[in-house]
Motif scaffolding. Structure first.
Motif: not given
Length: 327
Positions: A132, A223, A247, A251
């Motif tokens: 991420g 994403v 993830f 991110y």
């Protein structure tokens, strides 16, 4: 293409491409065909070590995507972003339009990326968070280049409302309302296919390649594309919830943007809807061609694609149903 490849995996089409990069005829060997045809130059073939020549018909959707992705990849590489390096042609260009025995192709040559390939089965929360974070890093590195790449086609659900399948039309209406309620979110210059098989890892750092799906898009779209395997086929119950959470945390920690599960579901449905809309053109093959002697491989491929597009249809329908119930 299949008919041009000899018993040693060479092709005059690849030879024509290789000439633009000073690669001797017969040195490139067939590797695979998917979104583009790929030939490999083995380590002994050139001082550059392993190279991959990628090409697709000029003027086709695949050719346009390859050309756009190669141009972005070259700019990111020049900015020292973690992307596979491109070898510029003899004329100094990252991508060339090359006349070949099968017509003009858009072509580029990419260096092999050394490192480990991860897959979902071997992933833990730490690696998922790093994944991420790597996507957030890509968005940040690409941010200064957004004016150089066109925006992906929008309003996919609006286009789906004209589909002959009534179930898809009704799903599109539901998903359009949800999209309007959520809003588009911030746009990024996205990779478009930041899945694990397009990454190689070395010392915890990811290097990406295959930028053919790149473009300006909502961050949640990029994403959602990256984590399709973590979401799975059931929209309201992610297949790998712990890895997905890791993830998204990685991110957000790297770029400050939180992406919700509902956003992922809607944007993943939009990715599936786009494929549903493309399916008729992809599957438009004459039945006599499919049944011709020696074309068993083509029928098998066509059947596999038909199954894939049916899966995408089901994702659109099930997402609309699940989110409508939540509403």
């Amino acid at each position: 293409m299949k008919a041009t490849v000899d018993g040693e995996w060479r092709s005059p089409v690849a030879d024509a491409v290789g000439l633009k990069w000073g690669i001797p005829a017969g040195a490139l060997r067939y590797w695979r065909s998917s979104a583009a045809h790929v030939f490999v130059l083995p380590p002994q073939g050139d001082a550059h070590s392993v190279l991959y020549a990628r090409f697709a018909p000029a003027g086709s959707t695949a050719g346009a995507r390859l050309e756009r992705g190669a141009q972005l990849q070259a700019r990111l590489s020049d900015a020292d972003a973690p992307v596979a390096g491109l070898v510029r042609s003899g004329e100094g260009r990252p991508v060339e339009l090359v006349p070949t025995p099968l017509g003009q192709v858009a072509a580029c040559v990419v260096r092999r990326v050394d490192g480990e390939e991860l897959d979902t089965d071997g992933l833990d929360a730490g690696a998922a968070a790093a994944w991420g974070g790597a996507l957030a890093g890509f968005h940040q590195a690409a941010g200064a280049l957004t004016s150089a790449v066109p925006q992906q086609q929008a309003n996919v659900f609006a286009r789906l409302m004209a589909h002959p399948d009534q179930d898809l039309r009704e799903a599109a209406q539901i998903l359009t309302l949800l999209t309007e309620r959520l809003g588009p979110g911030p746009n990024v210059l996205g990779h478009g296919d930041f899945e694990l098989d397009n990454l190689r890892w070395s010392q915890g750092r990811a290097t990406c390649f295959d930028l053919d799906e790149c473009g300006l898009m909502p961050a949640a779209t990029d994403v959602a594309s990256a984590v399709r395997d973590l979401l799975g086929s059931t929209p309201d119950v992610p297949e790998h919830p712990e890895l997905l959470d890791a993830f998204l945390a990685g991110y957000q920690q790297s770029c400050g943007l939180a992406v919700t599960l509902e956003e992922l579901q809607v944007h993943r449905a939009a990715l599936s809807a786009r494929q549903v809309l493309e399916a008729p053109a992809i599957l438009d093959l004459d039945a006599t061609v499919l049944e011709a002697t020696g074309n068993g491989w083509l029928k098998e491929l066509n059947d596999s694609l038909a199954g894939h597009y049916e899966d995408q249809r089901n994702i659109v329908l099930s997402t609309a149903q699940a989110l409508a119930q939540v509403e």
